[in-house]
Scaffold this motif. Structure first.
Motif, PDB file in Angstrom:
ATOM      1  N   GLU A 474     -39.068   2.555  -9.402  1.00 59.48           N
ATOM      2  CA  GLU A 474     -39.932   3.187 -10.403  1.00 59.48           C
ATOM      3  C   GLU A 474     -41.401   2.893 -10.141  1.00 59.48           C
ATOM      4  O   GLU A 474     -42.245   3.803 -10.160  1.00 59.48           O
ATOM      5  N   VAL A 475     -41.748   1.631  -9.908  1.00 57.96           N
ATOM      6  CA  VAL A 475     -43.162   1.264  -9.767  1.00 57.96           C
ATOM      7  C   VAL A 475     -43.790   1.848  -8.506  1.00 57.96           C
ATOM      8  O   VAL A 475     -45.012   1.874  -8.383  1.00 57.96           O
ATOM      9  N   ASP A 476     -42.965   2.316  -7.584  1.00 55.76           N
ATOM     10  CA  ASP A 476     -43.499   2.898  -6.352  1.00 55.76           C
ATOM     11  C   ASP A 476     -44.087   4.282  -6.575  1.00 55.76           C
ATOM     12  O   ASP A 476     -44.878   4.756  -5.764  1.00 55.76           O
ATOM     13  N   ILE A 477     -43.694   4.956  -7.674  1.00 55.38           N
ATOM     14  CA  ILE A 477     -44.113   6.350  -7.834  1.00 55.38           C
ATOM     15  C   ILE A 477     -44.669   6.693  -9.211  1.00 55.38           C
ATOM     16  O   ILE A 477     -45.392   7.676  -9.350  1.00 55.38           O
ATOM     17  N   SER A 478     -44.355   5.919 -10.252  1.00 54.72           N
ATOM     18  CA  SER A 478     -44.656   6.322 -11.623  1.00 54.72           C
ATOM     19  C   SER A 478     -46.148   6.236 -11.952  1.00 54.72           C
ATOM     20  O   SER A 478     -46.855   5.341 -11.487  1.00 54.72           O
ATOM     21  N   ARG A 479     -46.603   7.156 -12.798  1.00 55.84           N
ATOM     22  CA  ARG A 479     -47.975   7.138 -13.318  1.00 55.84           C
ATOM     23  C   ARG A 479     -48.082   6.352 -14.624  1.00 55.84           C
ATOM     24  O   ARG A 479     -49.133   6.325 -15.253  1.00 55.84           O
ATOM     25  N   HIS A 480     -46.986   5.758 -15.069  1.00 54.33           N
ATOM     26  CA  HIS A 480     -46.977   5.052 -16.352  1.00 54.33           C
ATOM     27  C   HIS A 480     -48.123   4.043 -16.476  1.00 54.33           C
ATOM     28  O   HIS A 480     -48.487   3.384 -15.506  1.00 54.33           O
ATOM     29  N   ASN A 481     -48.624   3.921 -17.694  1.00 56.95           N
ATOM     30  CA  ASN A 481     -49.553   2.844 -18.020  1.00 56.95           C
ATOM     31  C   ASN A 481     -48.728   1.704 -18.614  1.00 56.95           C
ATOM     32  O   ASN A 481     -48.262   1.790 -19.751  1.00 56.95           O
ATOM     33  N   TYR A 482     -48.538   0.669 -17.841  1.00 54.28           N
ATOM     34  CA  TYR A 482     -47.671  -0.421 -18.271  1.00 54.28           C
ATOM     35  C   TYR A 482     -48.409  -1.461 -19.117  1.00 54.28           C
ATOM     36  O   TYR A 482     -47.895  -2.554 -19.334  1.00 54.28           O
ATOM     37  N   ASN A 483     -49.577  -1.093 -19.617  1.00 57.53           N
ATOM     38  CA  ASN A 483     -50.317  -2.012 -20.480  1.00 57.53           C
ATOM     39  C   ASN A 483     -49.867  -1.932 -21.933  1.00 57.53           C
ATOM     40  O   ASN A 483     -50.289  -2.751 -22.750  1.00 57.53           O
ATOM     41  N   ASP A 484     -49.049  -0.928 -22.261  1.00 60.61           N
ATOM     42  CA  ASP A 484     -48.733  -0.760 -23.676  1.00 60.61           C
ATOM     43  C   ASP A 484     -47.829  -1.883 -24.200  1.00 60.61           C
ATOM     44  O   ASP A 484     -47.215  -2.643 -23.448  1.00 60.61           O
ATOM     45  N   GLU A 485     -47.751  -1.953 -25.506  1.00 56.37           N
ATOM     46  CA  GLU A 485     -47.107  -3.074 -26.175  1.00 56.37           C
ATOM     47  C   GLU A 485     -45.630  -3.193 -25.829  1.00 56.37           C
ATOM     48  O   GLU A 485     -45.098  -4.313 -25.763  1.00 56.37           O
ATOM     49  N   TYR A 486     -44.974  -2.082 -25.584  1.00 59.08           N
ATOM     50  CA  TYR A 486     -43.540  -2.123 -25.289  1.00 59.08           C
ATOM     51  C   TYR A 486     -43.246  -3.047 -24.109  1.00 59.08           C
ATOM     52  O   TYR A 486     -42.363  -3.900 -24.169  1.00 59.08           O
TER      53      TYR A 486
END
Length: 676
Positions: A474-486
Motif C-alpha cells: 500500500e505505502v508504495d503507491i497510495s496518495r493517502h495522508n497518513y497524518n490523520d487521527e485514525y
C-alpha cells in the motif's frame, strides 16, 4: 396479443426456463487415473491464461521470434475485455491523455478505433472506450497473428485448455513438463458455451471423456535449441494464480495483516478468505416495447442484496449507460448525480458490472471462491492428478444465479437493500441478450468466465529491505495522508514511526540517522521507484469488498468493516521484476494479478493497461533470459548493487516501446500530484 406474438413470448419463456434449468441441474465428474498424452508440443515460452497479460506475453514473445504456446480455459482471447465481458477500459485521465502505454496496448486501442470508426462505440461514461466483447476477441486474434508474422516466431493457441499437472526436476527448481487437457464437444453433445462454467469446470479438469466433452491430453515440453539444450519458461498469467498453487510456491491470498507497509489493513492478522468480489457480466439491450420478463425461481433468495448503492447513482439510465458498449444512435443529453450522459435509445446494449448487483462477494471459509493452501491440501487437489482448478464450484454457481437474478431486479425489481422503498422502479423495455452470436457468445447470456479482481499473489524472493520475500505494498503507491487521527490511534507507536519513516522521501536518511523526527519529515509525493522496474501502470485503489456473513446474499449482510479504508487515489506505479519471480522455481514467471502485491496494492494492480504491461514484461524477460542464458532471478540477485544485465533488459523494453517508468521519474521530482 396475436398468435405470432404469443408464440414469440412462449419461445422466450422456454429459453429462460432452459437457462435456469441449465444452472440448477447438477453434473457429476468422477476422477480417473491419467491417460497417456495424445500429443506432445514443444515451446520456448508456455503461457498459461489467455487474458490481457497472457496475450501481451505471447505478443512480445512472438515479436521476439520465439516459439510460444498459449493456453486458455475458454475459447476467447482477451480475458477482461472478451471472455470476462468487462469491455470498458479502466484508465486514468493523465496517462490516457499522454497515450503513455505499452506498444501492444496502444495497438489494441488503435485497432478498436479502426474497427468501429471511433474508440467508444458504446458512448459509455465510465471510460473513453466501451465496445463488444466478441469483437475484442477477434481484434486480439488478428493482432497476435500479425505479431507472429512480423517477428517470424511461432504461436500456437490452445483454446478450451486447462493445466492438469506439472513435472518438476529432482531438486524442484525447474518445471520439466506440463500436462494439459483440451476439450471439445462430445458426439451429439451441445456446443461449447451452452452450459455455465459451474457445470463444466470440473469436467474440464478430468482426464476422462464425458457425455459433454471429448478430451485431448497434451504434454508441453521445452523446445530443443540449435545447441541441443532444452530450456523454456512457463508464465502464469491465469486469473487466479493456478500454476503458483499447483507448483506450491509461497503466495498470499486475501487480506494482509496490519503493518507499516499496509497501514490501512482491516485486520491485525491475515484473512485468506476475504478476496475482492468476482462478477459474471451480462449484456442487455434496450427495446422499444416492454418485454415479457420471467422471474428466475431463485430470485427471492438474492433480491435482498441488490441496490443502486448511493442516492447519486439511483437512476436506471445512469446505470445502463455506465458501461454501455453499443449505441447505434445518440440519445438526448442528460444529467443525474453530477454525471453527464446520453439517454438510452432502443438498440443500445449495456454490459452490467455493478458492486451491489452482479458482483458476488463471499468472504468466509464456507464459501470463498479461491481455495487456500490448506483447503487445497484437505480436498486432495495437490495430490498427483487431483488438481481441479483450485476453485469452489458451488460458489461459481451462486455467482451465476446472482447475476441472472440481478438482471431480473434491473428490469422488474422494486426493492433496494441500501436506499429503501420507492427508489427502484421496473424497467421492462429491456431484454437479456443470449445465444452463441450474442456479444457474450453464450447460450445463457453470462460471460464465459467471471471477471476476477484478485487471485493468489506470489511472495517474491528475499530482497534487501524485505528479507521474508519481496512485495509491493500500500505505502508504495497510495496518495493517502497518513497524518490523520485514525492512523495515529490505530497503529502501535513503533509501527506508526516506521510508516512515517518509510514515507519520508528525500529526508529518509536524516530520519534513519535520528536527525529529523519521522513526524516532521516531509512525505514524498510519488510512488516507490524500483531499480528493477520492467513495466508500469496507473489506477485508483478500487475495492469491491467481501461480505461478512455467508452466503453473501444473506439479508442485511454488510461489507467487511474497514476494507474500503485503503481505497483511494494512487500515484503512477511501477512493476518490479522481483514481483514477477516466485520462490523455489527458476523457470516460472508470473504476470497479471498474481504478481507479488499486497491485498490493497492489488486493488490498483488489476486493470487493463497494467495487465498488458506486466505481460509485455514477462514475454520480454523470458525471451531475454533464453537469449542470454541467464535466469530472471540472476538479473536482480545483487540489488541494490549495480546489475549490468538488468540495465540491458530495461533498455530493450524501452526501445521496444514498453516503458518501465512514467516521464521524469526521479526521486527529485515532487510533481506527481499532477498525474490524475
Amino acid at each position: 396479443m396475436n398468435r405470432i406474438q404469443k408464440k414469440a413470448c412462449h419461445q422466450k419463456l422456454l429459453i429462460r426456463i432452459s437457462l435456469v434449468t441449465t444452472i440448477l441441474t447438477p453434473y457429476f465428474v468422477t476422477a480417473t487415473p491419467p491417460r497417456n498424452p495424445d500429443k506432445t508440443v514443444n515451446c520456448e515460452i508456455l503461457v498459461v491464461g489467455g487474458g490481457l497479460s497472457g496475450v501481451a506475453t505471447a505478443y512480445e514473445g512472438s515479436l521476439a521470434g520465439r516459439t510460444v504456446c498459449l493456453t486458455e480455459i475458454t475459447d476467447w482471447l482477451g480475458g477482461q475485455i472478451s471472455s470476462q465481458g468487462t469491455s470498458a477500459l479502466d484508465e486514468r485521465p493523465t496517462q490516457r491523455a499522454k497515450q503513455f502505454y505499452s506498444r501492444g496496448y496502444l495497438e489494441l486501442r488503435n485497432r478498436i478505433q479502426r474497427k468501429y470508426g471511433k474508440l467508444n462505440p458504446g458512448d459509455c461514461w465510465v471510460s473513453d472506450s466501451c465496445f463488444l466483447p466478441r469483437d475484442a476477441h477477434n481484434v486480439i486474434t488478428k493482432m497476435l497473428k500479425d505479431a507472429e508474422k512480423q517477428g517470424k516466431g511461432k504461436l500456437q493457441w490452445f483454446p478450451n485448455t486447462v493445466i492438469k499437472d506439472l513435472q518438476l526436476s529432482q531438486d524442484g527448481k525447474i518445471i520439466n513438463s506440463v500436462i494439459a487437457i483440451q476439450h471439445q464437444p462430445a458426439k451429439n453433445a451441445p456446443p461449447l458455451n451452452t452450459f455455465t462454467l459451474s457445470q463444466t469446470i470440473e469436467d474440464a479438469y478430468s482426464y476422462q471423456n464425458s457425455s459433454r466433452f471429448t478430451k485431448t491430453i497434451i504434454r508441453f515440453l521445452p523446445k530443443q535449441s540449435q545447441n541441443k539444450t532444452s530450456k523454456w519458461y512457463v508464465v502464469d498469467t491465469s486469473e487466479t494464480g493456478e500454476i503458483i498453487a499447483l507448483a506450491d510456491v509461497p503466495y498470499r491470498l486475501g487480506i494482509d495483516a496490519l503493518s507499516y507497509l499496509e497501514p490501512s489493513s482491516s485486520t491485525t492478522s491475515n484473512d485468506p478468505y476475504c478476496t475482492q468480489g468476482f462478477t459474471y457480466t451480462f449484456v442487455m439491450e434496450a427495446t422499444k416495447e416492454p418485454e415479457n420478463q420471467v422471474m428466475p425461481p431463485f430470485y427471492p433468495e438474492y433480491a435482498p442484496y441488490f441496490s443502486y448503492e448511493l442516492a447519486r447513482l439511483a437512476n436506471f439510465d445512469l446505470v445502463f449507460t455506465y458501461r454501455r458498449i453499443w449505441s447505434p444512435q445518440q440519445g438526448k443529453q442528460t444529467k443525474f448525480g453530477g454525471v453527464n450522459f446520453t439517454s438510452p435509445t432502443p438498440g443500445d446494449i449495456s454490459m452490467q458490472n455493478w458492486t451491489w448487483g452482479n458482483d458476488y462477494r463471499p468472504g468466509t471459509s464456507k464459501d470463498n471462491l479461491i481455495y487456500t493452501h490448506q483447503q487445497l491440501r484437505s480436498t486432495g487437489q495437490l495430490q498427483p492428478g487431483g488438481w481441479l482448478g483450485g476453485l469452489r464450484t458451488e460458489t461459481f454457481r451462486k455467482g451465476e444465479e446472482n447475476s441472472l437474478a440481478y438482471y431480473y431486479w434491473l428490469v422488474a425489481g422494486n426493492t433496494d437493500s441500501q436506499l429503501g422503498a420507492g427508489v427502484k422502479q421496473p424497467q421492462p423495455n429491456n431484454r437479456l441478450l443470449t445465444g452463441f452470436n450474442s456479444p457474450m457468445g453464450t447460450a445463457h447470456g453470462l460471460s464465459k468466465y467471471p471477471y476476477m479482481r484478485e487471485g493468489r499473489r506470489i511472495i517474491g524472493r528475499p530482497s534487501w529491505g524485505q528479507p521474508e520475500g519481496f512485495g509491493i505494498w500500500e505505502v508504495d503507491i497510495s496518495r493517502h495522508n497518513y497524518n490523520d487521527e485514525y492512523y495515529r490511534k490505530t497503529l502501535p507507536t513503533n509501527m506508526y514511526r516506521q510508516l512515517k519513516a518509510t514515507l519520508a522521501g528525500l529526508e529518509v536518511t536524516s530520519v534513519i540517522r535520528g536527525e529529523i523526527s519521522p513526524d516532521k519529515a516531509m512525505r514524498r509525493s510519488r510512488s516507490t521507484i524500483f531499480p528493477d522496474a520492467v513495466g508500469m501502470g496507473h489506477y485508483a485503489i478500487d475495492f469491491h469488498p467481501c461480505m461478512v456473513k455467508s452466503p453473501a446474499e444473506t439479508p442485511g449482510n454488510k461489507e467487511r468493516p474497514g476494507e474500503r479504508r485503503g481505497s483511494g487515489n494512487a500515484y503512477p506505479f511501477q512493476i518490479a521484476l522481483r514481483a514477477m519471480i516466485p520462490q523455489k522455481i527458476d523457470n516460472l514467471l508470473v504476470g497479471g494479478k498474481s504478481i507479488a502485491t499486497s491485498h490493497i496494492a492489488a486493488a490498483a494492480y488489476r486493470v487493463h493497461s497494467f495487465e498488458w504491461s506486466s505481460g509485455a514484461a514477462a514475454g520480454t524477460v523470458a525471451s531475454f533470459a533464453l537469449k542470454h542464458n541467464i535466469a530472471p532471478y540472476q538479473l536482480v540477485n545483487d540489488l541494490p548493487k549495480p546489475e549490468p544485465q538488468l540495465q540491458v533488459l530495461k533498455r530493450l523494453l524501452e526501445q521496444n516501446g514498453n516503458p518501465t517508468a512514467f516521464p521524469n521519474t526521479s526521486i527529485f521530482n515532487q510533481k506527481w500530484e499532477d498525474w490524475k
